[in-house]
Motif scaffolding. Structure first.
Motif, PDB file in Angstrom:
ATOM      1  N   PHE A  55       1.031  -1.332   0.033  1.00 28.91           N
ATOM      2  CA  PHE A  55       0.034  -0.036   0.088  1.00 28.91           C
ATOM      3  C   PHE A  55       0.906   1.306   0.012  1.00 28.91           C
ATOM      4  N   THR A  56       1.896   1.228   0.478  1.00 25.67           N
ATOM      5  CA  THR A  56       2.924   2.304   0.560  1.00 25.67           C
ATOM      6  C   THR A  56       3.384   2.590  -0.882  1.00 25.67           C
ATOM      7  N   TRP A  57       3.848   1.377  -1.562  1.00 27.05           N
ATOM      8  CA  TRP A  57       4.276   1.875  -3.054  1.00 27.05           C
ATOM      9  C   TRP A  57       3.188   2.199  -3.810  1.00 27.05           C
ATOM     10  N   PHE A  58       1.985   1.739  -3.649  1.00 25.80           N
ATOM     11  CA  PHE A  58       0.707   1.962  -4.147  1.00 25.80           C
ATOM     12  C   PHE A  58       0.278   3.420  -4.071  1.00 25.80           C
ATOM     13  N   ALA A  59       0.350   3.952  -2.899  1.00 24.48           N
ATOM     14  CA  ALA A  59       0.128   5.377  -2.573  1.00 24.48           C
ATOM     15  C   ALA A  59       1.042   6.281  -3.066  1.00 24.48           C
ATOM     16  N   SER A  60       2.511   5.630  -3.168  1.00 20.23           N
ATOM     17  CA  SER A  60       3.569   6.852  -3.536  1.00 20.23           C
ATOM     18  C   SER A  60       3.478   6.780  -5.077  1.00 20.23           C
ATOM     19  N   ALA A  61       3.203   5.706  -5.780  1.00 19.15           N
ATOM     20  CA  ALA A  61       2.987   5.597  -7.266  1.00 19.15           C
ATOM     21  C   ALA A  61       2.045   6.561  -7.647  1.00 19.15           C
ATOM     22  N   ASN A  62       0.694   6.617  -7.053  1.00 24.82           N
ATOM     23  CA  ASN A  62      -0.236   7.334  -7.158  1.00 24.82           C
ATOM     24  C   ASN A  62       0.094   8.739  -7.056  1.00 24.82           C
ATOM     25  N   ALA A  63       0.676   9.321  -6.060  1.00 22.49           N
ATOM     26  CA  ALA A  63       1.016  10.383  -5.742  1.00 22.49           C
ATOM     27  C   ALA A  63       2.038  10.976  -6.729  1.00 22.49           C
ATOM     28  N   LEU A  64       2.942  10.374  -7.090  1.00 19.34           N
ATOM     29  CA  LEU A  64       3.934  10.662  -7.958  1.00 19.34           C
ATOM     30  C   LEU A  64       3.138  10.897  -9.432  1.00 19.34           C
ATOM     31  N   GLY A  65       2.571   9.970  -9.743  1.00 26.04           N
ATOM     32  CA  GLY A  65       1.767  10.062 -11.101  1.00 26.04           C
ATOM     33  C   GLY A  65       0.819  11.186 -11.204  1.00 26.04           C
ATOM     34  N   GLY A  66       0.156  11.498 -10.105  1.00 29.65           N
ATOM     35  CA  GLY A  66      -0.823  12.754  -9.915  1.00 29.65           C
ATOM     36  C   GLY A  66       0.090  13.822 -10.028  1.00 29.65           C
ATOM     37  N   ALA A  67       1.411  13.875  -9.543  1.00 31.42           N
ATOM     38  CA  ALA A  67       1.996  15.270  -9.610  1.00 31.42           C
ATOM     39  C   ALA A  67       2.593  15.393 -10.970  1.00 31.42           C
ATOM     40  N   ALA A  68       3.194  14.204 -11.555  1.00 33.88           N
ATOM     41  CA  ALA A  68       3.638  14.429 -12.949  1.00 33.88           C
ATOM     42  C   ALA A  68       2.532  14.945 -13.987  1.00 33.88           C
ATOM     43  N   GLY A  69       1.357  14.325 -13.587  1.00 34.96           N
ATOM     44  CA  GLY A  69       0.134  14.452 -14.349  1.00 34.96           C
ATOM     45  C   GLY A  69      -0.202  16.136 -14.411  1.00 34.96           C
ATOM     46  N   TYR A  70      -0.170  16.501 -13.116  1.00 36.43           N
ATOM     47  CA  TYR A  70      -0.550  18.036 -13.186  1.00 36.43           C
ATOM     48  C   TYR A  70       0.761  18.778 -13.618  1.00 36.43           C
ATOM     49  N   LEU A  71       2.069  18.574 -13.545  1.00 35.34           N
ATOM     50  CA  LEU A  71       2.989  19.264 -14.316  1.00 35.34           C
ATOM     51  C   LEU A  71       2.965  19.183 -15.792  1.00 35.34           C
ATOM     52  N   LEU A  72       2.833  17.984 -16.320  1.00 36.59           N
ATOM     53  CA  LEU A  72       2.565  17.809 -17.753  1.00 36.59           C
ATOM     54  C   LEU A  72       1.386  18.504 -18.313  1.00 36.59           C
ATOM     55  N   ALA A  73       0.267  18.127 -17.635  1.00 34.05           N
ATOM     56  CA  ALA A  73      -1.116  18.703 -18.259  1.00 34.05           C
ATOM     57  C   ALA A  73      -0.848  20.380 -18.154  1.00 34.05           C
ATOM     58  N   GLY A  74      -0.612  20.912 -17.006  1.00 28.52           N
ATOM     59  CA  GLY A  74      -0.154  22.374 -16.841  1.00 28.52           C
ATOM     60  C   GLY A  74       0.686  22.822 -17.911  1.00 28.52           C
ATOM     61  N   SER A  75       1.636  22.174 -18.348  1.00 30.64           N
ATOM     62  CA  SER A  75       2.615  23.019 -19.335  1.00 30.64           C
ATOM     63  C   SER A  75       2.204  22.590 -20.540  1.00 30.64           C
ATOM     64  N   LEU A  76       1.362  21.596 -21.198  1.00 35.19           N
ATOM     65  CA  LEU A  76       0.780  21.519 -22.327  1.00 35.19           C
ATOM     66  C   LEU A  76      -0.255  22.487 -22.495  1.00 35.19           C
ATOM     67  N   ALA A  77      -1.239  22.619 -21.230  1.00 38.45           N
ATOM     68  CA  ALA A  77      -2.197  23.473 -21.424  1.00 38.45           C
ATOM     69  C   ALA A  77      -2.045  24.925 -21.566  1.00 38.45           C
ATOM     70  N   GLU A  78      -0.585  25.355 -21.162  1.00 39.86           N
ATOM     71  CA  GLU A  78      -0.136  26.624 -21.341  1.00 39.86           C
ATOM     72  C   GLU A  78       0.297  26.885 -22.694  1.00 39.86           C
ATOM     73  N   LEU A  79       1.070  25.781 -23.284  1.00 42.51           N
ATOM     74  CA  LEU A  79       1.551  25.812 -24.493  1.00 42.51           C
ATOM     75  C   LEU A  79       0.511  25.689 -25.610  1.00 42.51           C
ATOM     76  N   LEU A  80      -0.577  24.604 -25.412  1.00 40.55           N
ATOM     77  CA  LEU A  80      -1.358  24.680 -26.404  1.00 40.55           C
ATOM     78  C   LEU A  80      -2.892  25.312 -26.155  1.00 40.55           C
ATOM     79  N   SER A  81      -3.447  24.637 -25.104  1.00 40.72           N
ATOM     80  CA  SER A  81      -4.662  25.083 -24.303  1.00 40.72           C
ATOM     81  C   SER A  81      -5.312  23.954 -23.872  1.00 40.72           C
ATOM     82  N   ALA A  82      -6.466  24.258 -22.936  1.00 34.19           N
ATOM     83  CA  ALA A  82      -6.813  23.259 -22.146  1.00 34.19           C
ATOM     84  C   ALA A  82      -7.560  21.974 -22.842  1.00 34.19           C
ATOM     85  N   ARG A  83      -8.197  22.499 -23.911  1.00 27.99           N
ATOM     86  CA  ARG A  83      -9.056  21.484 -24.544  1.00 27.99           C
ATOM     87  C   ARG A  83      -8.343  20.266 -25.373  1.00 27.99           C
ATOM     88  N   PRO A  84      -7.002  20.338 -25.982  1.00 30.19           N
ATOM     89  CA  PRO A  84      -6.310  19.426 -26.346  1.00 30.19           C
ATOM     90  C   PRO A  84      -5.976  18.279 -25.307  1.00 30.19           C
TER      91      PRO A  84
END
Length: 107
Positions: A55-84
């Protein structure tokens, strides 16, 4: 998974706060059941003595994936727009649904 995908696709069409909030609610409806089922599968697939670590590994992977997703999505939304970005998230979720159904089941 598919419900979230449809929700994110719908969110990509929203304009303004009044349209966005109810659609995000719909997109988020699948989050709690997904987490609940994932935790149940994890708990049933790991020996009792290894569950805390699993469960520790599961929670860590979930948190890391969420953080990476926010970073990637935010960067792409700023570059392209939110829709794509939202449509890409929707497509990934919709593609993942049939794949998850095709995975072998534990009897």
């Amino acid at each position: 998974m598919a419900l979230s995908g449809v929700g994110f696709a719908a969110v990509s069409l929203a304009s303004g706060f009044a349209g966005l909030v109810p659609l995000m609610f719909i997109a988020g409806l699948a989050v709690a059941p997904t987490a609940t089922v994932a935790a149940s599968v994890l708990g049933n697939s790991v020996p009792a003595g290894a569950r805390t670590e699993a469960f520790t590994w599961f929670a860590s992977a979930n948190a890391l994936g969420g953080a990476a997703g926010y970073l990637l999505a935010g960067s792409l939304a700023e570059l392209l727009s939110a829709r794509p970005v939202l449509l890409t998230a929707a497509a990934l979720l919709l593609l993942g649904a049939p794949i998850s159904l095709a995975l072998p089941r534990k009897s």
